[in-house]
Design a protein around this motif. Structure first.
Motif, short mmCIF file in Angstrom:
data_model
loop_
_atom_site.label_atom_id
_atom_site.label_comp_id
_atom_site.label_asym_id
_atom_site.label_seq_id
_atom_site.Cartn_x
_atom_site.Cartn_y
_atom_site.Cartn_z
N ILE A 1 0.95 -1.16 0.05
CA ILE A 1 0.06 0.00 0.21
C ILE A 1 0.84 1.23 0.09
O ILE A 1 2.05 1.26 0.68
CB ILE A 1 -0.72 0.04 1.31
N PRO A 2 0.71 2.19 -0.83
CA PRO A 2 1.57 3.42 -0.75
C PRO A 2 1.52 4.25 0.39
O PRO A 2 0.41 4.31 1.33
CB PRO A 2 0.69 4.41 -1.95
N PRO A 3 2.66 4.72 0.92
CA PRO A 3 2.70 5.34 2.32
C PRO A 3 1.81 6.22 2.56
O PRO A 3 1.20 6.37 3.58
CB PRO A 3 4.15 6.03 2.14
N GLN A 4 1.23 7.26 1.54
CA GLN A 4 0.32 8.09 1.82
C GLN A 4 -1.08 7.31 2.02
O GLN A 4 -1.72 7.97 3.03
CB GLN A 4 0.01 9.06 0.59
N VAL A 5 -1.54 6.52 1.75
CA VAL A 5 -2.76 5.64 1.85
C VAL A 5 -2.70 5.18 3.00
O VAL A 5 -3.56 5.24 4.01
CB VAL A 5 -3.08 4.71 0.69
N GLU A 6 -1.57 4.14 3.64
CA GLU A 6 -1.50 3.54 4.65
C GLU A 6 -1.32 4.44 5.93
O GLU A 6 -2.10 4.40 7.17
CB GLU A 6 -0.43 2.57 4.70
N GLU A 7 -0.52 5.66 5.85
CA GLU A 7 -0.39 6.34 6.77
C GLU A 7 -1.52 7.36 7.00
O GLU A 7 -1.91 7.82 8.19
CB GLU A 7 0.93 7.16 6.73
N GLY A 8 -2.36 7.82 5.94
CA GLY A 8 -3.62 8.42 6.20
C GLY A 8 -4.39 7.79 6.95
O GLY A 8 -5.33 8.40 7.58
N CYS A 9 -4.73 6.34 6.51
CA CYS A 9 -5.70 5.69 7.34
C CYS A 9 -5.38 5.69 8.70
O CYS A 9 -6.31 5.61 9.60
CB CYS A 9 -6.09 4.00 6.58
N ALA A 10 -3.80 5.16 9.10
CA ALA A 10 -3.57 5.07 10.44
C ALA A 10 -3.71 6.41 11.09
O ALA A 10 -4.32 6.54 12.33
CB ALA A 10 -2.23 4.85 10.45
N GLN A 11 -3.43 7.71 10.27
CA GLN A 11 -3.88 8.92 11.05
C GLN A 11 -5.45 9.01 11.41
O GLN A 11 -5.74 9.53 12.52
CB GLN A 11 -3.37 10.13 10.23
N LEU A 12 -6.06 8.58 10.40
CA LEU A 12 -7.79 8.86 10.89
C LEU A 12 -8.07 7.81 11.95
O LEU A 12 -8.76 8.50 12.65
CB LEU A 12 -8.38 8.22 9.25
N ILE A 13 -7.70 6.76 11.98
CA ILE A 13 -7.84 5.81 13.19
C ILE A 13 -7.40 6.41 14.22
O ILE A 13 -8.05 6.35 15.55
CB ILE A 13 -7.42 4.38 12.81
N ALA A 14 -6.28 7.02 14.36
CA ALA A 14 -5.77 7.80 15.57
C ALA A 14 -6.61 8.80 15.95
O ALA A 14 -7.19 9.18 17.21
CB ALA A 14 -4.52 8.11 15.59
#
Length: 177
Positions: free
Chosen positions: A89-102
């Protein structure tokens, strides 16, 4: 357990009770339900594993909670049966989802922060810290974390968290909304 592999369980949404240091059910009428699917060990990618989630000690408890929610999102993705390590998964997509969950955890996963000063009275209140942590996620100008969060949040507002996360694992991008 391995005897229930693949089975979906309907559960009350849970909230961490800091006083009892445990999870408790949130009001069913106000929050609804969530679903948990027991992973099937035979279907999980044998090359994908999570051995630990680490967090620095000495951080404010709400920051620790949001960091662990962020890191648990990475673990959820890597352990998902449809995750393919050969097609990351591209970093922007994975990190964006992780930030959303946080951020969602800061908004709804914790008991309300007391508006008074912190325990020893020398720093900002828990409420002000939580407000700052949310602000930091929402206004981050980093392309991977900040823009990723805003794209994830836009998709989440249209399709919800489970559809968003499943789409990301299966297609390595945000759903078109």
């Amino acid at each position: 357990t391995e005897h229930e592999a693949g089975k979906r369980f309907k559960m009350n949404r849970m909230k961490f009770d800091k006083n009892n240091m445990s999870l408790r059910a949130v009001d069913k009428e106000a929050r609804g339900f969530t679903y948990f699917q027991v992973p099937d060990a035979d279907k999980v990618n044998p090359d994908s594993s999570v051995t630990a989630i680490l967090c620095l000690s000495g951080l404010p408890k709400d920051l620790v909670a949001s960091v662990l929610a962020h890191e648990a999102t990475h673990a959820w993705i890597k352990l998902h049966p449809k995750y393919d390590m050969r097609n990351p998964i591209p970093p922007q997509v994975e990190e964006g989802c992780a930030q959303l969950i946080a951020l969602l955890f800061l908004n709804d996963g914790l008991d309300p922060a007391p508006p008074l000063k912190n325990n020893d009275g020398t720093g900002p209140s828990d409420e002000k810290l939580r407000q700052y942590f949310r602000f930091s996620i929402e206004t981050d100008d980093n392309d991977i974390y900040g823009t990723g969060y805003r794209k994830a949040a836009q998709a989440y507002s249209k399709v919800g968290v489970l559809t968003l996360m499943t789409h990301v694992v299966m297609y390595q991008n945000f759903p078109t909304v």
